[in-house]
Design an enzyme around this catalytic site. Structure first.
Site, PDB file in Angstrom:
ATOM      1  N   THR A  59       0.831  -1.211   0.000  1.00 56.10           N
ATOM      2  CA  THR A  59       0.000   0.000   0.000  1.00 56.10           C
ATOM      3  C   THR A  59       0.859   1.252   0.000  1.00 56.10           C
ATOM      4  OG1 THR A  59      -1.807  -1.119   1.145  1.00 56.10           O
ATOM      5  CG2 THR A  59      -1.768   1.278   1.267  1.00 56.10           C
TER       6      THR A  59
ATOM      7  N   HIS B 199       2.038   1.819  -3.460  1.00 57.33           N
ATOM      8  CA  HIS B 199       0.939   2.308  -4.299  1.00 57.33           C
ATOM      9  C   HIS B 199       0.672   3.789  -4.037  1.00 57.33           C
ATOM     10  CE1 HIS B 199       0.190  -1.556  -5.936  1.00 57.33           C
ATOM     11  NE2 HIS B 199      -0.365  -2.093  -4.861  1.00 57.33           N
TER      12      HIS B 199
END
Length: 342
Positions: free
Chosen positions: A39, A42
């Site tokens: 995450t 990202h």
């Protein structure tokens, strides 16, 4: 304090900024170790639809309690080693009322929607914070959050003792899910993974592995599972072929758990889901009960060998760019940790 800031997608910088100020029901943790999650990568690359900028990323942290205010203060002492669940919830919606806080209607995540742990200090909610025993290795404690994800995913699968499980994707979460499934009583767990070094780690942890790029993959997978399909399948790679394999190789009335975050819609054969009466289960992060369970598992040493294998690299905070590069591009690395302070 020194902090890593994403000022915009693809822009990171170590900078000095004020320490967070607390409100009632909050605590301040001096961060010691933190893991880099997919995450975080990202968010850095601008691929997270709801992330805010500028932002201090990071949610897999452990550290020392330095300040606490209001509600919950009596349960802790300054100097305690602590971790905290990263999700911020309203506490009032139907999901929160059912204890399913991970799908709160107003869900926010530390390190995505609020400043996170890639800093010398991070602010958390006291009701989401847990003490870590002094004899627990801090690098293991930094992996409590991804372990909570695996515990939540296995629980949501409905896996029962002596059943079999297929894991598509041997990254950190895939391997943790496999090991939690074994701990929960699965008699056989098979991990499908392309990267040889990851298959080797999975095998060292007692899991069977297969390379999905090998010719005759479907036949070999069935043979590896003694000629049977699987009771439970976990798609942890986020690729279309993963869900196809799960649908093909899960038993009638079995369950498929979708863990991997997809880039777009999947081409799923709903006819086979109907004919085999499969249960397709989505999972998101983890609920607070799973997080507390992960704290207990680490405190009792249940996952020591697993966590030591998953934590594959440690970088100093000043080498944060190298750490992110390793996490994003080095397929031999599983979980990359960053040491913030002693």
């Amino acid at each position: 304090m020194k902090a890593l800031v994403f000022s915009a997608p693809n822009e990171m910088k170590l900078t000095d900024m004020p320490r967070p100020e607390l409100q009632a029901g909050e605590a301040l943790i001096r961060v010691q170790y933190i893991g880099i999650c997919g995450t975080d990568v990202h968010v850095f690359r601008g691929h997270h639809a709801t992330a805010v900028y500028p932002l201090i990323p990071g949610h897999e942290f452990v550290g020392e309690l330095v300040e606490i205010k209001g509600e919950g203060a009596d349960a802790f002492q300054i100097g305690d080693r602590v971790v905290a669940q990263e999700i911020l919830t309203c506490g009032h919606c139907d999901a929160c009322a059912r204890g399913e806080d991970n799908v709160c209607e107003d869900l926010k995540i530390i390190g995505v929607h609020a400043d996170g742990g890639f800093a010398e200090y991070v602010r958390v909610k006291t009701r989401k914070m847990y003490r870590v025993p002094k004899d627990v290795d801090l690098k293991r404690a930094a992996l409590i959050e991804p372990l909570a994800v695996a515990i939540h995913d296995v629980r949501m699968s409905g896996l029962k003792v002596s059943e079999t499980a297929l894991i598509i994707g041997g990254g950190p979460i895939g391997i943790l899910v496999g090991c939690v499934a074994k701990q929960a009583g699965a008699r056989r767990v098979i991990v499908s993974e392309v990267v040889e070094s990851r298959r080797k780690i999975a095998e060292e942890l007692g899991l069977l592995t297969i390379n999905p790029l090998e010719p005759g993959f479907d036949e070999k997978l069935t043979q590896l599972n003694k000629g049977e399909n699987f009771d439970v399948s976990f798609e942890a790679a986020g690729i279309p072929s993963g869900i196809t394999t799960c649908v093909e190789h899960t038993k009638n009335t079995g369950s498929i758990v979708q863990i991997g975050i997809t880039k777009g819609p999947y081409p799923v054969d709903t006819g086979k889901i109907f004919a085999k009466e499969l249960r397709l289960q989505g999972v998101r992060i983890h609920n607070q009960f799973a997080f507390k369970s992960a704290v207990n598992a680490v405190a009792d040493g249940l996952m020591d060998q697993v966590l030591d294998k998953v934590a594959s690299a440690v970088y100093d905070f000043n080498d944060i760019e190298k750490a992110f590069d390793c996490a994003e591009n080095n397929k031999d690395a599983l979980k990359v940790l960053v040491k913030i302070a002693d």
